[in-house]
Design a protein around this motif. Structure first.
Motif, PDB file in Angstrom:
ATOM      1  N   PHE A  26       0.933  -1.303   0.016  1.00  0.00           N
ATOM      2  CA  PHE A  26       0.090   0.052   0.048  1.00  0.00           C
ATOM      3  C   PHE A  26       0.881   1.265  -0.033  1.00  0.00           C
ATOM      4  N   LYS A 290      -3.967  -2.381   6.952  1.00  0.00           N
ATOM      5  CA  LYS A 290      -4.202  -2.745   5.642  1.00  0.00           C
ATOM      6  C   LYS A 290      -5.437  -3.256   5.214  1.00  0.00           C
ATOM      7  N   GLU A 294      -8.101  -1.493   2.527  1.00  0.00           N
ATOM      8  CA  GLU A 294      -8.754  -2.423   1.638  1.00  0.00           C
ATOM      9  C   GLU A 294     -10.293  -2.071   1.474  1.00  0.00           C
ATOM     10  N   ASN A 297     -10.821   1.234  -0.231  1.00  0.00           N
ATOM     11  CA  ASN A 297     -10.663   0.969  -1.914  1.00  0.00           C
ATOM     12  C   ASN A 297     -12.120   0.878  -2.514  1.00  0.00           C
TER      13      ASN A 297
END
Length: 305
Positions: A26, A290, A294, A297
């Protein structure tokens, strides 16, 4: 030498590609390449060969890989001990917009049975989001900013040692409830908004930059009788019960529609609106961080530009 440099090196070696490693970590490819270059300068020898097929380790790189892999595994074991001792709080500081609470709620629902993590979402203005990430009181910051704020925002992030990952580019829509006469229109002229009161958060440095923007020949500061509130719930209530309006990005439309608020295109609107997330440049994201990125996103699929 910093531990995150070794993690970046090991990830590139495992992926055999800087591009794939950047996606897994990332981070941007340029930031990843710069980190490896700094590591090689500090060590005094190259650790990777780069060519059109990808990357491979040098002989010294293979030796470094073995040691680095062991160190990272030991770090993970230490982290497990730490998690057993006390739960980690995943703290997200976010500019107040309607998509993040929903995504954060989904993330909480997926992890609520875990005993090693607690959750905190703080909604605040752009400047405070940046300051919280800088001082470590927030793990990740979520920003929504426009083309009038970009230059100053990026300068401040660079000065404070923060890295911005842009998620989505959109434009302004007008958000109105059923009491507003514009509710059933398919498109709105910006001049028509002068008859109604805008509702928004209190002013800060970055919102003052927005006042200089222009839409279809009309300056933003020409809008009068602004209603100032401190949270998203108050905005929703006012939009539902009055003729007030809000300027907001299209990627919040699904959440607003659930409350009976329409997002209507603005004629000839050239203002770009972005959403992105920030963290400290020297930070290694945890697995939970992380996973939340996600979730963020998902905003990419909502862009209207």
């Amino acid at each position: 030498m910093l531990l995150y440099q070794l993690e970046y090196f090991v990830t590139i070696a495992d992926c055999k590609s800087i591009n794939k490693a950047a996606e897994r970590l990332f981070v941007s490819q340029s930031s990843l390449s710069k980190t490896i270059k700094n590591l090689e300068t500090e060590l005094g020898f190259p650790v990777l060969f780069r060519n059109h097929m990808g990357v491979t380790m040098t002989e010294m790189g293979e030796k470094l890989y073995a040691h680095a892999k062991m160190m990272l595994e030991q770090k993970e074991m230490i982290n497990c001990l730490s998690m057993e001792a006390a739960p980690h709080t995943l703290t997200i500081a976010s500019y107040p917009f309607f998509s993040v609470p929903k995504l954060y709620g989904e993330f909480h629902a997926e992890n609520h049975e875990r005993r090693d993590i607690s959750f905190q979402l703080i909604e605040c203005r752009l400047k405070e989001v940046i300051e919280r990430v800088e001082d470590g009181s927030a793990d990740i910051g979520v920003l929504v900013y426009n083309s009038g704020q970009c230059k100053d925002l990026r300068h401040m992030l660079y000065y404070k040692g923060l890295e911005l990952t842009e998620l989505v580019k959109d434009t302004w829509y007008v958000n109105v409830g059923p009491k507003n006469p514009l509710f059933h229109q398919e498109v709105v002229a910006f001049q028509d908004l002068a008859a109604y009161s805008p509702v928004r958060m209190p002013d800060d440095y970055f919102s003052n930059l927005t006042s200089y923007l222009e839409v279809d020949g009309m300056k933003i500061h020409k809008l009068k009788n602004t209603i100032y509130v401190n949270d998203c719930a108050a905005i929703l209530s006012i939009l539902q019960s009055t003729t007030a309006f809000r300027l907001g990005p299209g990627f919040s439309r699904p959440e607003l529609e659930g409350f009976g608020i329409r997002s209507i295109p603005i004629q000839n609107c050239q203002v770009a609106v972005y959403a992105g997330w920030i963290c400290r440049k020297d930070k290694m994201l945890t697995e939970d961080e992380k996973a939340f990125v996600e979730k963020l996103n998902q905003l990419k699929a909502r862009a209207c530009l």
